[in-house]
Enzyme design. Structure first.
Site, PDB file in Angstrom:
ATOM      1  N   ASP A 297       0.868  -1.154   0.000  1.00  0.00           N
ATOM      2  CA  ASP A 297       0.000   0.000   0.000  1.00  0.00           C
ATOM      3  C   ASP A 297       0.919   1.221   0.000  1.00  0.00           C
ATOM      4  O   ASP A 297       2.087   1.107   0.320  1.00  0.00           O
ATOM      5  CB  ASP A 297      -0.833  -0.088   1.286  1.00  0.00           C
ATOM      6  CG  ASP A 297      -1.690   1.111   1.480  1.00  0.00           C
ATOM      7  OD1 ASP A 297      -2.231   1.585   0.483  1.00  0.00           O
ATOM      8  OD2 ASP A 297      -1.809   1.564   2.622  1.00  0.00           O
ATOM      9  N   ASP A 668      -1.490  -0.796   5.939  1.00  0.00           N
ATOM     10  CA  ASP A 668      -1.815  -0.317   7.275  1.00  0.00           C
ATOM     11  C   ASP A 668      -3.285  -0.027   7.434  1.00  0.00           C
ATOM     12  O   ASP A 668      -3.811  -0.057   8.527  1.00  0.00           O
ATOM     13  CB  ASP A 668      -1.000   0.938   7.609  1.00  0.00           C
ATOM     14  CG  ASP A 668      -1.397   2.096   6.721  1.00  0.00           C
ATOM     15  OD1 ASP A 668      -1.840   1.826   5.592  1.00  0.00           O
ATOM     16  OD2 ASP A 668      -1.271   3.244   7.153  1.00  0.00           O
ATOM     17  N   ASP A 672      -6.701  -2.516   3.415  1.00  0.00           N
ATOM     18  CA  ASP A 672      -5.676  -3.489   3.047  1.00  0.00           C
ATOM     19  C   ASP A 672      -5.942  -4.846   3.686  1.00  0.00           C
ATOM     20  O   ASP A 672      -5.230  -5.798   3.417  1.00  0.00           O
ATOM     21  CB  ASP A 672      -4.297  -3.001   3.505  1.00  0.00           C
ATOM     22  CG  ASP A 672      -3.963  -1.661   2.907  1.00  0.00           C
ATOM     23  OD1 ASP A 672      -4.234  -1.491   1.709  1.00  0.00           O
ATOM     24  OD2 ASP A 672      -3.460  -0.793   3.631  1.00  0.00           O
TER      25      ASP A 672
END
Lengths: 975, 353
Positions: A297, A668, A672
């Site tokens: 991410d 985080d 995700d």
């Protein structure tokens, strides 16, 4: 009540989300006793265990008719007579294995239970019959009214009924959708049916098996077949299965130890928050070294998600270029004190043109609530430059500048949309009554609308310069609006706002009528700081042959800039970035084919080719051109996927997994979670965006610190190779030091294909053990022949031979001898004798006096030496030959390390000092001066007036109904 | 992640001040430091350098050859006379159906003549050797009851002894089981120059077995009373602890070819002595084509005559010398620097993998 209090009232709770559907949190009322049986059941599902089970069962049942001993006695098919060994000796180890495995799993579950318990027992204020009561979060029921204060964790899905804010607004961090109570209540209502971001992004986590596990499963299968063959062909019993079981047990224990080492590791503690890393799944650590794809991410993972105003260009004058911090630029400070109108106007736009809400803390300091980090950064910067946004009350906005208070009335807010790429406010100066339009937005959304006479060249240059430094840029502009022009426009705007069809488009059109002839004031540059050591880490990992995919909900240009600044993609001419786009199927198809063609041509060249794809094109590609896209995924070492939804992230992980690649997902945010669950290894960062990702992940890390993840964990994982011999202490064996691996990250490439535990390696080990078994057996029966051929003695001789051989094999395969290794290897040998002496002293035991008898015979000891020499000689010779003349990469590095020779062939990889903190200049060294046309200028899309807080795209539909149907259907398909 | 939607309500406490406040330090979460948990234990990391490998092989070679020679000499010192008799002791007329002969009541006495090839120092051990007799058969091995053998009170303990556990009318067989039932029952009488050679049958079994495995108060009963006779009968007046032939036999052999001690001749046998053996050929090995051999042997510090150890030691030692030599030659002819990073493929071919 202080103004910072937020009251959320809930009329409905939906099932508490839990990311780990494991025993304890699936039903928090599950009695503890349920663990063992349930565990035993799920354990059984693993083929390895089943096969061990079957093998054992076979050993019990399979000898019927297969054994062809020449026997002078009549046939008698009594069951108990058929098994070659005592049932206890067959079932005992099996039960032991299940016990060990189940205990390990139970321990894992227990820890999850503890962390869930913590979440479940968090205390929450609930309003019941007008009285606030403190209850545990697990006791919240549908219909309860929850009272939350600022910075409280939201314990469940809530509907906002009221807040302490005069405008009825509340800001929620992270993951839970919470639009204002005004307009979108219906949609939110629908959303509550488990379609919150977490609800949607959450998939059903699959049990994770590591490559080693999978391999052991396969090999166990092979052993099973092999045993059947042995049984049928030779008809003689072998105790081979015992070895298999022993290895599985020690592997399980080894894995737990590895996981523990991750928890313990000092180098994996985030120095800033001191949060240690934590391994949730103890079973997969050895896979860390076999990772081939890392899917990451962006915000909060690569970057810190902490925006800082760094530079600006006002009226053609650059500020902050020397110091790297415009706030400390003397020129700018002087301009402010001297009252330069351009600068003051610039600061005013910074302070006014936003949706930030100021709030006073108890201490009197002003806190800013912003949905967008960029806006927060701008307002903070303005405040530091003495233009302090003090209060925003209904439509009146107060600004304190040099002691005087300025008041503005906000007449209209022209919201940010991703198509317009700018936001504006129409304000009326309460003092003079002048109406003006203040705008900020992406350069391409502002500069073309500059009024005819203005030269925008310097601004274009400024944007260019800043974006090359990896800074996010925003252009600020304003113009005066005549009273009657405003009135006329205002009517149109109201009309457009109330239309039901194509509202967004119509509003945009109306806005455009006002946003023209702008006077461009300047450009701001905001830094989204990269995490510490990210560029170095990515560089190292890429050298180790690990492919990187960045999956982000961010926009393409922003993503590309970040990718560039963190060495994700190489700048031209070394790298090439190909873009897959298109709105229709045909366009995407053509684009995909073009990229694929380029990719095929360039694979032979030492060129870093990466591709960029946006969520829409990705959707089409995954749906209609899956094969082509898969090929592209394999060819491309780097990919940037922008504007992807959480479910697409998970789809990509699955795509790579379907090609048999080992994937690791880092993230985080709540969006995700699904990706992390799908990946072979999930890493959640317990950073600023909440803990959901960390709970879903197998490893949570204080903050991404890839370098340390790399050296410590991979090393341990790598050693699994040597743990084929079931000795636990091998966990603390090091084949290479961290330093060496850091200097030669490519060595990990060697682990990736599972080269260290694959069928041929296993065959090698298997061959070796077969050889050793033959050596020990043949020598034993030949030395202890004829008059010495007593069963107990011969078996003990052969067994001691095996123990001696094992000790020497482990010694040979151990790379570094610490106290523990010596203790394990030689202590093991001594323990063998001590235990057997004890048994030999017990008259009722079968082996009474045997060991004393043997140890007093010279022939016994001579036999041992013979077994060791005959067994180890060829192994040492072969190993020496390969080590010296066919050295593997690891061997070479080991040699180099031990000889103390020069191994700094790649130069040191010391983490660079945090570049932008002091000055952006060092970063620019790695950046290209000339940008390819592919790289568009960075677009900052900071301005935004949305009230939805999803950090992923699916929630755009709160503001943009036109996109609702398409995105909504997208998610529906995925779920 | 979409930064414009990326949310933050966390306004910094010092809002108007620095935008990045230092996070508070919570060192309590830090795991305890130890060299073990940080994997920093002092370690010795040996590697296979040519010097060490060649030296090791050389030392092993130097050590093994003398041991091999000594072992071989010890084995060669042992005098061993083997006489295979199972066919010769069947009258020529009966050799077409040996099983029928051995099961008949005909006299099985047979005389053999053994010539001593070399001086045999006392004690001379007398063994019988059986070939192709699977005492290690899993059903055979288990067919005994150690409790019954040891304790008088456990006489009726015959579990695991099937099919030789009880008589048809339910009385327990002592000693029960197939091993005891199949007790070897050929007997040998030796004479030299018409004078009998005493065979000492005391102390042929392990002392530990006599004292702890076979009871002094356990007497044979109902043994070999069935229709199918396996082997020797036992004197019911002698306790099991004194039935040394049985004790020896009950120590099952690991291999289908084995020797068991029959007795000891406690005089020296001179070279060219002619030993007359009167042999009762009772034991039926014919139904499974087993061979029977009478063995007279002396002993050495290594045991009986067995060249295997000596030859194996010489072979391994020789191979070690050979390996040491060839490694030295290869090392001298084609030296290769250890740990040269230039051998790393990625250093040879940058960019390639």
């Amino acid at each position: 009540m202080p103004s910072s209090l937020i009251e959320i009232v809930q009329y409905k709770t939906v099932k508490r989300w839990s990311t780990l559907p494991l025993l304890f949190n699936r039903n928090k009322k599950t009695p503890r006793l349920m663990v063992e049986p349930a565990n035993e059941k799920s354990q059984h599902k693993r083929p390895s265990e089943l096969l061990v089970y079957c093998t054992t069962a076979m050993s019990v049942n399979g000898f019927l008719g297969a054994v062809k001993h020449c026997s002078p006695f009549g046939k008698q098919c009594l069951w108990s007579l058929i098994t070659p060994v005592n049932p206890a000796s067959t079932w005992g180890p099996l039960i032991f294995i299940f016990a060990v495995s189940a205990t390990k799993e139970a321990w894992d579950d227990y820890n999850r239970y503890l962390s869930d318990k913590k979440a479940n027992e968090k205390e929450v204020w609930v309003v019941k019959q007008g009285i606030k009561k403190l209850i545990q979060s697990q006791d919240i029921r549908v219909g309860n009214i929850v009272w939350l204060r600022e910075n409280d964790e939201v314990p469940c899905d809530l509907v906002l009924i009221g807040t302490s804010d005069p405008q009825g607004v509340c800001y929620v961090e992270g993951v839970i959708e919470c639009p204002g109570p005004d307009k979108d209540i219906r949609r939110f209502d629908g959303n509550l049916r488990n379609e919150t971001k977490l609800g949607m992004t959450r998939g059903i986590p699959e049990p994770k098996l590591t490559a080693v596990d999978a391999m052991i499963d396969k090999l166990t299968g092979a052993i099973f077949v092999f045993q059947i063959v042995v049984v049928i062909v030779l008809g003689t019993a072998g105790n081979v299965w015992k070895d298999t079981e022993a290895r599985k047990v020690s592997l399980d224990l080894v894995k737990s130890l590895y996981a523990k080492f991750i928890d313990w590791d000092y180098e994996m503690i985030d120095p800033e928050t001191d949060t240690p890393s934590h391994a949730t799944n103890t079973a997969i650590s050895e896979d860390l070294a076999q990772v081939e794809y890392i899917l990451t991410d962006k915000t909060g993972t690569l970057t810190e998600n902490r925006m800082i105003f760094r530079r600006c260009c006002i009226g053609g004058i650059f500020y902050g270029n020397e110091t790297g911090d415009a706030l400390k630029d003397v020129g700018l400070l002087n301009a402010i004190t001297s009252g330069s109108p351009d600068v003051i106007r610039f600061l005013t736009v910074m302070a006014v043109c936003n949706t930030v809400i100021p709030a006073k803390s108890k201490a009197g300091a002003i806190l800013y609530k912003a949905q967008s980090q960029d806006e927060e950064a701008l307002v903070h910067a303005a405040a530091q430059l003495h233009m302090v946004l003090v209060n925003k009350n209904a439509s009146i906005l107060e600004i304190k500048f040099n002691g005087s208070v300025l008041q503005y009335e906000i007449l209209e807010t022209l919201e940010f949309t991703s198509d317009r790429k700018r936001m504006s406010v129409v304000v009326k100066d309460c003092h003079s009554g002048n109406i003006s339009l203040l705008s900020k937005g992406a350069d391409e959304a502002i500069l073309p609308y500059a009024h005819a006479g203005q030269q925008t060249r310097t601004f274009v240059e400024a944007v260019e310069q800043y974006s090359q430094l990896g800074l996010r840029t925003l252009c600020l502009a304003w113009r005066e609006v005549e009273e009657d022009e405003y009135q006329e426009w205002s009517l149109m705007f109201k009309e457009a706002s109330s239309t039901l069809i194509d509202r967004e488009w119509r509003i945009a059109e109306v806005c455009q009528r006002l946003e023209h002839d702008l006077k461009v004031l300047g450009v701001t540059a905001i830094e989204d700081r990269l995490q510490d050591g990210v560029p170095e880490t990515i560089e190292t990992l890429r050298k180790a042959g690990i492919n990187f995919w960045m999956l982000t909900g961010d926009k393409q240009n922003t993503a590309i800039q970040i990718a560039l600044s963190c060495n994700f993609i190489s700048p031209e001419p070394k790298g090439q970035l190909l873009s897959i786009d298109g709105k229709t199927e045909d366009e995407v198809c053509r684009s995909l084919e073009r990229v694929l063609l380029t990719m095929r041509i360039t694979t032979s060249e030492p060129k870093d080719v990466a591709f960029v794809v946006d969520g829409w094109a990705l959707e089409i590609a995954l749906k209609h051109y899956r094969k082509a896209f898969t090929e592209l995924a394999i060819l491309s070492r780097t990919a940037i996927c922008c504007r992807v939804t959480p479910s697409q992230k998970a789809q990509l992980v699955e795509l790579l997994k379907s090609c048999d690649y080992r994937t690791l997902a880092i993230g985080d945010g709540g969006n995700d979670v699904r990706m992390i669950q799908k990946a072979d290894i999930g890493v959640g960062i317990s950073g600023r965006e909440g803990l959901q990702a960390a709970r879903a992940a197998d490893y949570s890390i204080g903050s991404l610190s890839g370098t340390s993840l790399f050296n410590s964990v991979s090393l341990m994982a790598y050693n699994v190779f040597y743990t084929s011999i079931p000795v636990l202490v091998s966990t603390i064996d090091k084949d290479l030091s961290e330093g060496t691996v850091m200097q030669h990250p490519q060595i990990l490439f060697y682990c990736q294909a599972g080269r260290l535990l694959n069928p041929s390696t296993f065959a090698g080990w298997f061959g070796r053990s077969l050889f050793h078994a033959i050596v020990a057996f043949v020598i034993s029966i030949h030395v202890y022949a004829y008059e010495k051929s007593e069963m107990e003695e011969v078996s003990m001789v052969a067994l001691s031979g095996c123990i001696w051989l094992q000790a020497f094999v482990v010694a040979l395969e151990t790379n570094s001898f610490t106290v523990f290794q010596h203790l394990a290897i030689w202590g093991n040998l001594v323990a063998f004798y001590i235990i057997n002496w004890i048994f030999s002293a017990i008259p009722s035991s079968g082996m009474y006096t045997i060991m004393f008898r043997l140890c007093s015979q010279p022939s016994y000891w001579i036999t041992m030496f013979l077994i060791v020499a005959a067994g180890m000689g060829p192994i040492v010779a072969l190993k020496y030959f390969r080590y010296t003349y066919r050295a593997s990469k690891i061997n070479i590095l080991q040699q180099a390390e031990r000889m103390g020779g020069p191994i700094l062939s790649l130069g040191t990889i010391e983490p660079q000092p945090r570049a932008i903190e002091k000055d952006v200049a060092p970063l620019s060294i790695t950046q290209p001066r000339s940008r390819s046309p592919v790289y568009e200028p960075l677009l900052s899309d900071s301005p935004n007036t949305r009230r939805s807080f999803g950090s992923g795209t699916p929630f755009d539909f709160f503001q943009s109904p036109s996109r609702l149907s398409s995105i909504y259907s997208r998610n529906c398909k995925d779920n | 992640m979409n930064s414009n939607a990326a949310s933050s309500s966390t306004a910094n406490p010092d809002a108007a001040g620095s935008p990045d406040p230092p996070a508070p330090r919570r060192s309590s979460k830090r795991p305890k430091y130890s060299k073990f948990t940080q994997q920093e234990l002092p370690a010795c990391k040996p590697i296979l350098t040519p010097k060490w490998v060649i030296l090791t092989f050389l030392v092993v070679g130097i050590a093994f050859v003398p041991i091999g020679i000594t072992s071989l000499l010890a084995s060669r010192d042992v005098v061993e006379i083997v006489d295979r008799y199972e066919t010769d002791c069947i009258p020529v007329a009966n050799r077409t159906d040996k099983v029928a002969f051995i099961q008949s009541n005909a006299s099985k006495t047979c005389t053999r003549q053994i010539t001593v090839t070399k001086h045999m120092k006392r004690p001379v051990y007398v063994y019988y050797q059986l070939d192709n007799f699977y005492q290690n058969h899993r059903r055979y091995v288990k067919s005994r009851n150690d409790e019954q053998l040891k304790k008088r009170s456990k006489t009726s303990e015959t579990s695991q002894c099937e099919p030789e556990d009880t008589t048809p009318d339910g009385k327990p067989i002592v000693p029960c089981g197939l091993i005891a039932w199949s007790l070897f029952n050929d007997t040998y009488t030796f004479s030299r120059n018409k004078r009998q050679l005493t065979v000492n049958k005391n102390g042929i079994a392990w002392k530990s077995d006599r004292d702890h495995k076979f009871g002094k108060e356990v007497f044979p009963s109902n043994f070999q009373n069935g229709t199918l006779i396996g082997g020797a009968h036992l004197d019911e007046s002698i306790p099991l602890s004194k039935q040394e032939d049985l004790i020896v036999w009950m120590r099952t052999a690991a291999l289908p070819t084995f020797r068991k001690l029959y007795g000891k001749i406690e005089v020296d046998l001179e070279e060219n002595d002619i030993i007359d053996v009167i042999l009762e050929n009772n034991y039926n090995t014919y139904s499974f084509s087993g061979k029977k051999k009478l063995v007279l042997s002396t002993t050495s510090w290594l045991g009986g005559k067995n060249d295997f150890l000596g030859i194996a030691y010489l072979t391994v030692g020789g191979l070690c010398f050979f390996l040491a030599l060839s490694f030295t030659i290869v090392y001298l002819v084609k030296p290769r620097r250890l740990g040269d990073p230039s051998y790393l493929s990625w250093n040879r071919n940058p960019g390639g993998h």
